[in-house]
Design a protein around this motif. Sequence first.
Motif, mmCIF file in Angstrom:
data_model
loop_
_atom_site.group_PDB
_atom_site.id
_atom_site.type_symbol
_atom_site.label_atom_id
_atom_site.label_comp_id
_atom_site.label_asym_id
_atom_site.label_seq_id
_atom_site.Cartn_x
_atom_site.Cartn_y
_atom_site.Cartn_z
ATOM 1 N N GLU A 81 0.664 -1.104 0.134
ATOM 2 C CA GLU A 81 -0.044 0.108 0.027
ATOM 3 C C GLU A 81 0.893 1.399 0.147
ATOM 4 O OE1 GLU A 81 -3.042 -0.851 -0.360
ATOM 5 O OE2 GLU A 81 -3.672 1.311 -0.221
ATOM 6 N N GLU A 82 1.751 1.207 0.745
ATOM 7 C CA GLU A 82 2.618 2.449 0.831
ATOM 8 C C GLU A 82 3.348 2.796 -0.047
ATOM 9 O OE1 GLU A 82 3.071 5.053 3.227
ATOM 10 O OE2 GLU A 82 1.500 4.090 4.565
ATOM 11 N N ILE A 83 4.053 1.647 -0.670
ATOM 12 C CA ILE A 83 4.727 1.983 -2.041
ATOM 13 C C ILE A 83 3.838 2.454 -3.145
ATOM 14 C CG2 ILE A 83 6.062 0.968 -4.053
ATOM 15 C CD1 ILE A 83 7.275 -0.937 -1.891
ATOM 16 N N GLY A 84 2.759 1.951 -3.268
ATOM 17 C CA GLY A 84 1.596 2.535 -4.043
ATOM 18 C C GLY A 84 1.411 4.073 -3.887
ATOM 19 N N ASN A 85 1.178 4.360 -2.595
ATOM 20 C CA ASN A 85 1.089 5.809 -2.228
ATOM 21 C C ASN A 85 2.188 6.673 -2.669
ATOM 22 O OD1 ASN A 85 -1.097 5.114 -0.990
ATOM 23 N ND2 ASN A 85 -0.320 5.212 1.203
ATOM 24 N N ILE A 86 3.526 5.972 -2.358
ATOM 25 C CA ILE A 86 4.602 6.842 -2.859
ATOM 26 C C ILE A 86 4.833 7.177 -4.424
ATOM 27 C CG2 ILE A 86 7.310 6.545 -3.309
ATOM 28 C CD1 ILE A 86 7.329 5.056 -0.470
ATOM 29 N N GLY A 88 2.246 7.400 -6.131
ATOM 30 C CA GLY A 88 1.143 7.886 -6.574
ATOM 31 C C GLY A 88 -0.092 7.140 -7.363
ATOM 32 N N LEU A 89 -0.004 6.045 -6.800
ATOM 33 C CA LEU A 89 -0.867 4.820 -7.307
ATOM 34 C C LEU A 89 -2.338 4.834 -6.196
ATOM 35 C CD1 LEU A 89 1.352 2.113 -8.522
ATOM 36 C CD2 LEU A 89 0.201 3.980 -9.736
ATOM 37 N N ASN A 90 -2.382 5.907 -5.621
ATOM 38 C CA ASN A 90 -3.508 6.198 -4.719
ATOM 39 C C ASN A 90 -4.625 7.017 -5.415
ATOM 40 O OD1 ASN A 90 -1.801 7.928 -4.435
ATOM 41 N ND2 ASN A 90 -2.118 8.613 -2.323
ATOM 42 N N LYS A 91 -4.088 7.659 -6.721
ATOM 43 C CA LYS A 91 -5.055 8.486 -7.215
ATOM 44 C C LYS A 91 -5.410 7.883 -8.628
ATOM 45 C CE LYS A 91 -2.167 12.498 -6.039
ATOM 46 N NZ LYS A 91 -0.645 11.740 -5.885
ATOM 47 N N THR A 92 -6.480 8.579 -9.283
ATOM 48 C CA THR A 92 -6.493 7.847 -10.823
ATOM 49 C C THR A 92 -6.045 8.854 -11.537
ATOM 50 O OG1 THR A 92 -8.869 8.588 -10.607
ATOM 51 C CG2 THR A 92 -8.701 6.424 -9.902
ATOM 52 N N TYR A 93 -6.016 8.399 -12.558
ATOM 53 C CA TYR A 93 -5.360 9.117 -14.102
ATOM 54 C C TYR A 93 -6.329 9.173 -15.356
ATOM 55 C CZ TYR A 93 -1.206 9.227 -10.855
ATOM 56 O OH TYR A 93 -0.499 9.600 -9.642
ATOM 57 N N LYS A 94 -6.738 10.271 -15.790
ATOM 58 C CA LYS A 94 -7.199 10.210 -17.020
ATOM 59 C C LYS A 94 -6.488 10.118 -18.191
ATOM 60 C CE LYS A 94 -11.532 12.269 -17.491
ATOM 61 N NZ LYS A 94 -12.588 13.437 -17.300
ATOM 62 N N MET A 95 -6.616 8.929 -19.283
ATOM 63 C CA MET A 95 -5.897 8.974 -20.059
ATOM 64 C C MET A 95 -6.431 9.164 -21.650
ATOM 65 S SD MET A 95 -3.745 5.444 -19.390
ATOM 66 C CE MET A 95 -1.870 5.691 -18.920
ATOM 67 N N VAL A 96 -5.601 9.569 -22.565
ATOM 68 C CA VAL A 96 -5.847 9.486 -23.876
ATOM 69 C C VAL A 96 -4.801 8.472 -24.774
ATOM 70 C CG1 VAL A 96 -7.400 11.505 -24.315
ATOM 71 C CG2 VAL A 96 -4.805 11.496 -24.631
ATOM 72 N N ILE A 97 -5.459 7.708 -25.605
ATOM 73 C CA ILE A 97 -4.438 7.012 -26.330
ATOM 74 C C ILE A 97 -4.595 7.640 -27.686
ATOM 75 C CG2 ILE A 97 -4.203 4.712 -27.577
ATOM 76 C CD1 ILE A 97 -5.077 3.326 -25.107
ATOM 77 N N VAL A 98 -3.339 7.945 -28.318
ATOM 78 C CA VAL A 98 -3.227 8.705 -29.646
ATOM 79 C C VAL A 98 -2.637 7.860 -30.647
ATOM 80 C CG1 VAL A 98 -2.332 10.688 -30.827
ATOM 81 C CG2 VAL A 98 -2.762 10.959 -28.450
ATOM 82 N N THR A 112 -6.801 -1.198 -19.511
ATOM 83 C CA THR A 112 -8.081 -1.643 -19.217
ATOM 84 C C THR A 112 -8.383 -2.573 -18.302
ATOM 85 O OG1 THR A 112 -8.676 -2.077 -21.212
ATOM 86 C CG2 THR A 112 -10.036 -0.107 -20.468
ATOM 87 N N SER A 113 -7.565 -3.775 -18.567
ATOM 88 C CA SER A 113 -7.671 -4.978 -17.760
ATOM 89 C C SER A 113 -6.795 -5.114 -16.762
ATOM 90 C CB SER A 113 -7.586 -6.229 -18.713
ATOM 91 O OG SER A 113 -6.236 -5.985 -19.292
ATOM 92 N N HIS A 114 -5.614 -4.137 -16.774
ATOM 93 C CA HIS A 114 -4.521 -4.475 -15.799
ATOM 94 C C HIS A 114 -4.299 -3.264 -14.568
ATOM 95 C CE1 HIS A 114 -3.699 -8.155 -18.136
ATOM 96 N NE2 HIS A 114 -3.385 -8.911 -16.908
ATOM 97 N N GLU A 115 -4.654 -2.123 -15.316
ATOM 98 C CA GLU A 115 -4.204 -0.928 -14.551
ATOM 99 C C GLU A 115 -5.337 -0.083 -14.064
ATOM 100 O OE1 GLU A 115 -1.251 -0.100 -13.727
ATOM 101 O OE2 GLU A 115 0.008 -1.410 -14.890
ATOM 102 N N HIS A 116 -5.895 -0.614 -12.952
ATOM 103 C CA HIS A 116 -7.084 0.044 -12.545
ATOM 104 C C HIS A 116 -7.335 1.571 -12.106
ATOM 105 C CE1 HIS A 116 -9.109 -3.833 -13.247
ATOM 106 N NE2 HIS A 116 -8.172 -4.471 -12.488
ATOM 107 N N ASN A 117 -6.021 1.923 -11.860
ATOM 108 C CA ASN A 117 -5.917 3.381 -11.573
ATOM 109 C C ASN A 117 -5.891 4.526 -12.789
ATOM 110 O OD1 ASN A 117 -3.917 2.210 -9.161
ATOM 111 N ND2 ASN A 117 -5.734 3.747 -8.518
#
Lengths: 218, 218
Positions: A81-86, A88-98, A112-117
Amino acid sequence: MREMVGIKERAERQISKAVIKRLPRYRRYLGDLQKKGVEKISSKDLSELIGYTASQIRQDLNNFGGFGQQGYGYSVDYLYEEIGNILGLNKTYKMVIVGYGRLGQAMANYITSHEHNFKIAGIFDVKQIIQDVEFKGAEILTCGSLANFVAKEGIDIAVITVPAEKAQIVADTVTRAGIRGIWNFTAVDLDLPEGVACEDVHVSDSLHALAYYMQDMK
Amino acid sequence: MREMVGIKERAERQISKAVIKRLPRYRRYLGDLQKKGVEKISSKDLSELIGYTASQIRQDLNNFGGFGQQGYGYSVDYLYEEIGNILGLNKTYKMVIVGYGRLGQAMANYITSHEHNFKIAGIFDVKQIIQDVEFKGAEILTCGSLANFVAKEGIDIAVITVPAEKAQIVADTVTRAGIRGIWNFTAVDLDLPEGVACEDVHVSDSLHALAYYMQDMK
DNA sequence: TAGATTGTTAATCGATTAACAATC
DNA sequence: TAGATTGTTAATCGATTAACAATC
């Protein structure tokens, strides 16, 4: 007084790239342990698993805080959990694929299948794509609307999977529209303004390094 | 007598990973210069282009020999060629792609169109693929025939683009069949015998590092 | 408590940078 | 030749490893 300077320096000292590169790897191994139901691990045991020295593991972690307990080790759940926090994986990120060629499709799948953040909000391509018009809730649009989309939707990250020649122009477009991060899959080192983070996945460089190490072998 | 020891040590001293990682990058920039018709370049000018110090560039290159000329600089053509030789890009490599999902397809595309020293001899997937039965001369086969194919055809490199759970078993298969190098796209650190080179493209680790650097920004 | 293992300081090692003599 | 720039040695810097006191 001297101590305070010491503390301040630690807080501000920026962590080396080498350390940051190891964090996702720690987290990956901790995730595996978690799945196996392991509750605690010592730096020594983790060392044997992951292949860094116990000393390095403790050093790395103590850049960010004391996550362990003397005489016991580290709680797997907590450290994961803590490494995730370090990271920044406690947030979600909006992406575009270009660039929605095979690589863009592969990454869309993977995210979509593996990176839920990380949420794909839009997919862009020069061609108007007919079949597969929507990808699991993300619109597929032509590149003309990219700048607008990024700005309006407040997109955090652009995944660049276009041909190399178009990489810089895409980077310029999304940068001007306020992107904060770029995940670059092209064999080009992008020219970016301060304040835009970038991670390169230079597969070509990787393949050529492989060729080098194969010589060594025989 | 002392000198000879010195020379021997240099010849045998193994080059650090950091240096090897920079070589493909040097070559990439030299290729760009070549295309622009630039004939020579000094370590100073290359430094400004590529972002390493001139000193580091000269150090790196002199691990392998003196490729420049005092007072002149480096011949772009010659240095490009020499770095290619160092990396082993004067040879050709026979490849199999294992896992023909979108990522496998993307890499097949990429290799055939951009990496002329690397030839795809076969493509393998669990599913018998109906359409697109042949990929630019490479057969598409089911995984059952993988071991045999690798051994018989003398395949050098396996590109692993299967789901993570199957990565190790694929690695074991191709290893037993005599593979020399593995290009691993799965989020797994493979357990491999001595003498098999491996390069990992851990996209997940890369994405998580990106998340870290985005925090830093704001 | 005694044993184990962390957090942290000190020592070592290696990589990067600086400097300069060699030389084109 | 004089100027430029390499190849290479020396100095510096940073990262890794070792050691050990703190402490659970």
